[in-house]
Write a protein that holds these residues in place. Structure first.
Motif, short mmCIF file in Angstrom:
data_model
loop_
_atom_site.label_atom_id
_atom_site.label_comp_id
_atom_site.label_asym_id
_atom_site.label_seq_id
_atom_site.Cartn_x
_atom_site.Cartn_y
_atom_site.Cartn_z
N TRP A 73 0.83 -1.21 0.00
CA TRP A 73 0.00 0.00 0.00
C TRP A 73 0.86 1.25 0.00
O TRP A 73 1.07 1.87 1.02
N ILE A 85 0.88 4.82 -0.55
CA ILE A 85 -0.04 5.93 -0.77
C ILE A 85 0.71 7.25 -0.79
O ILE A 85 0.12 8.31 -0.73
N ILE A 130 2.36 2.11 4.65
CA ILE A 130 1.31 3.12 4.46
C ILE A 130 1.72 4.42 5.16
O ILE A 130 1.74 5.50 4.56
N LEU A 131 2.06 4.28 6.44
CA LEU A 131 2.38 5.47 7.22
C LEU A 131 3.68 6.11 6.77
O LEU A 131 3.76 7.33 6.63
N VAL A 132 4.70 5.29 6.50
CA VAL A 132 5.99 5.86 6.11
C VAL A 132 5.87 6.59 4.78
O VAL A 132 6.32 7.74 4.65
N LEU A 170 3.34 7.92 3.44
CA LEU A 170 2.56 9.14 3.58
C LEU A 170 3.33 10.25 4.30
O LEU A 170 3.29 11.41 3.90
N MET A 171 4.04 9.88 5.37
CA MET A 171 4.84 10.88 6.09
C MET A 171 5.84 11.52 5.13
O MET A 171 6.15 12.71 5.22
#
Lengths: 302, 361
Positions: B89, B91, B150-152, B154-155
């Motif tokens: 994922w 994003i 996902i989080l990485v 996006l950050m």
């Protein structure tokens, strides 16, 4: 830098993320991964701001922000729980919808000033020499967020409903076999998470900034998601994570204001870089504590 | 009592029908939204979906814009779809897109007045490498430490936006720009200007690259063993491991392709339609491409069509802004709703609706 002011501003800057993260933690504890925190936060931010400006009451703003974001999260619940859509994709969709919706509602509120949330006047504690100004002269939402952490911790640890919620998150099939209403419970958790995110968003637009600009939550919802991982799905961990993060934010803002030789962009990106570094450290240690059913769809007949 | 019964296999018919159904639902709900905003709903829908292509007054300007806007969307969405197929994922395409543009532009600007024919291809490679490198961060962290991509990813979008801000205001700023932020204008530098290849079509090198990417992705997914491994990893990760597919390699492959394509898209945008590195040249294509990927059913040909449709909503949205004073944000909401309705109607692809009570097994 005045340490009293520093601690006080860390508390203010941590509160939105704390609210959003504690809500999301409950959602994830029930086995649902809602990536739409950012969208729900920004919706809460604009609704809270609009209501507060319209009615003159910030508290009413907070209340309706929670209701609006909970309603928005219900659309996520409907899609993932009844129509069994992919939770990652639906959460992303929720964020995109929330960003669009908030920009649409907020367009006429740019540059408007909202009524401010009064600081509480706590009789004895507030008059203490240093601690009084540091810890006991905030607005009501700061204390509400702290009470919420305690409440969620106690709910998950000591109540029967909390136990059922955790059971659903660990193994929805077993919970279903025992007769618990998996879907109903998850919907309730999603709504709670939405309401918390809405409160967090409203805190950004009504207290922290305080005004409305498009996209103003600037990734706070995503950071809240990261903090849940950092916390290992524990309420106290969420508190520590949110305050640590608030500390980083305040520190970099102060450095920017002090006009150091470090480029502004480097400072502005530091909260995100710190989040990544923390995530790496946590996951390198082995991300213990994730609910076993997290993100898996539940369909009763299979 | 209505209940859902899982289909043994996803319905092919519904796979094709759901995007159309979602568009229809979005038009209806969007129309209601326009009505609530006090705008004529039918006219608004016509201005968004019909006028840019067929209105004699506007189509001359709008039709070429279709390819200009669809090019980057398709290019990014193709890369994302390969990852989504494998359950990777990513994003943060927006960040990879920005970094591709910044690195590619930096390579070009380093040798500024050069008019070598090799420079533009070199910048494309640099752009692709920039996006690739940015995507390798979540890939390495995921495979080495198990960090959530996902989080990485996006950050890293927010990090990239700050790098972009610093590039446009200091180290890539036009030295002859009288102190204004923004790099030199590539449109005034013929050697590297990503110009229209065929007049009045909007066709530029980025669109060509997008078409090539569609074909390459189709071949990869339908005919190549790595494409099979990608699909297998997404649909049955355990089976993939038993079959000897290295999950780490799939993560690197998917994020690498997505990053390189997004980076390339960034370079084509900055040397072409955008013209220069500015703080907000990116216009959110990296996020809209996520909608394009899903709307296209993660299938290359579907993405081609979805990219054109999404480009149409951008152009139609601008037109509606001009003609009806429709707020710009309503189009953003419109696109978000489209993804939502698609995910909602997708239930028909994987499930049958049954009426009546459940038989006793």
């Amino acid at each position: 830098m005045d340490p009293v002011l520093l601690v006080a501003s860390i508390m203010v800057s941590a509160t939105p993320i704390l609210l959003a993260a504690i809500g999301e933690m409950v959602v994830e504890k029930s086995g649902v991964l809602n990536l739409g925190v950012e969208g729900m936060m920004i919706t809460g931010a604009v609704v809270g701001f609009a209501v507060a400006v319209g009615s003159g009451s910030p508290l009413l703003g907070f209340a309706l922000a929670a209701v609006a974001s909970a309603a928005l999260s219900l659309s996520f619940g409907l899609l993932t729980q009844f129509l069994l859509s992919n939770q990652v994709a639906t959460g992303l969709g929720l964020t995109l919808v929330g960003l669009g919706l908030s920009a649409l509602i907020g367009a006429s509120y740019e540059g408007v000033k909202a009524p401010s949330l009064p600081k509480l006047d706590i009789p004895v504690l507030g008059d203490l020499p240093v601690v009084g100004r540091m810890l006991f002269s905030h607005d009501i939402m700061v204390y509400f967020s702290l009470a919420l952490v305690v409440g969620v911790w106690a709910f998950l640890k000591y109540t029967r409903a909390g136990l059922i919620l955790r059971a659903v998150g660990e193994s929805h099939d077993s919970a279903h076999a025992l007769g618990y209403k998996v879907v109903r419970l998850r919907l309730a958790a999603i709504c709670f998470g939405g309401a918390c995110a809405g409160l967090g968003g409203a805190y950004v637009s009504l207290v922290r900034v305080p005004q409305w600009t498009e996209g103003m939550t600037a990734g706070a919802g995503w950071i809240a998601l990261a903090i849940v991982v950092f916390a290992g799905w524990r309420a106290w961990g969420v508190l520590v994570g949110a305050y640590l993060f608030g500390g980083v934010t305040v520190l970099q803002l102060n450095l920017q204001a002090a006009g150091t030789t470090v480029p502004v962009e480097l400072l502005s990106m530091s909260p995100y870089v710190v989040t990544i570094v923390v995530l790496v450290i946590i996951s390198a240690r082995g991300a213990a504590g994730a609910p076993a059913s997290l993100g898996r769809p539940f369909h009763a007949s299979t | 009592m209505i209940r859902l019964e899982r289909r043994p296999q996803p319905s092919r018919l519904w796979t094709a029908v759901t995007p159309l159904l979602a568009v229809l639902l979005t038009m209806i709900v969007g129309g209601l939204m326009f009505a609530a905003l006090g705008k004529p709903p039918l006219e608004a829908i016509r201005i968004i979906f019909w006028d840019p292509l067929f209105d004699p007054q506007f189509s001359g300007y709008s039709r070429p814009q279709l390819l200009v806007k669809a090019g980057p969307l398709i290019l990014i969405a193709i890369g994302l779809s390969i990852g989504f197929r494998a359950g990777v994922w990513n994003i943060g395409a927006e960040g990879q897109y920005i970094m591709g543009a910044v690195t590619g532009a930096a390579v070009g600007l380093a040798v500024y007045p050069s008019d070598s024919a090799l420079l533009f291809p070199l910048m494309i490679v640099a752009g692709a490498l920039g996006g690739w490198a940015w995507a390798m961060i979540p890939a390495v962290l995921k495979t080495r430490f198990g960090t959530n991509e996902i989080l990485v990813s996006l950050m890293l979008v927010y990090v990239a936006e700050n790098i972009l801000a610093s590039a446009s205001s200091s180290w890539l700023r036009n030295p002859e720009g009288m102190g204004f932020p923004g790099s030199r204008n590539f449109k005034q530098w013929p050697a590297v200007h990503n110009t229209e290849l065929i007049p009045d079509t909007g066709m530029h090198w980025g669109v060509v690259a997008a078409f090539i990417a569609v074909i390459a992705a189709y071949v990869l997914l339908a005919r190549h063993i790595q494409g099979f491994n990608i699909r297998l990893t997404g649909e049955a990760p355990r089976a993939a491991r038993f079959a000897g597919v290295n999950p780490a390699r799939i993560v690197f492959l998917c994020l690498g392709i997505a990053g390189a394509l997004a980076g390339m898209a960034g370079l084509f945008e900055v040397t072409g339609p955008a013209g220069q590195i500015t703080i907000d040249f990116n216009s959110g294509y990296g996020f809209t491409a996520i909608i394009v990927a899903f709307l296209g059913r993660l299938h290359p040909v579907g993405i081609l069509l979805a990219g054109l449709l999404m480009a149409l909503t951008y152009i139609g949205g601008e037109l509606a802004q001009l003609m009806l004073g429709l707020p710009g944000a309503s189009i953003q909401l419109f696109q978000g709703m489209l993804l939502f309705f698609l995910l909602a109607t997708d239930v028909f692809t994987n499930y049958r609706i049954r009426f009546g009570s459940e038989e006793v097994a």
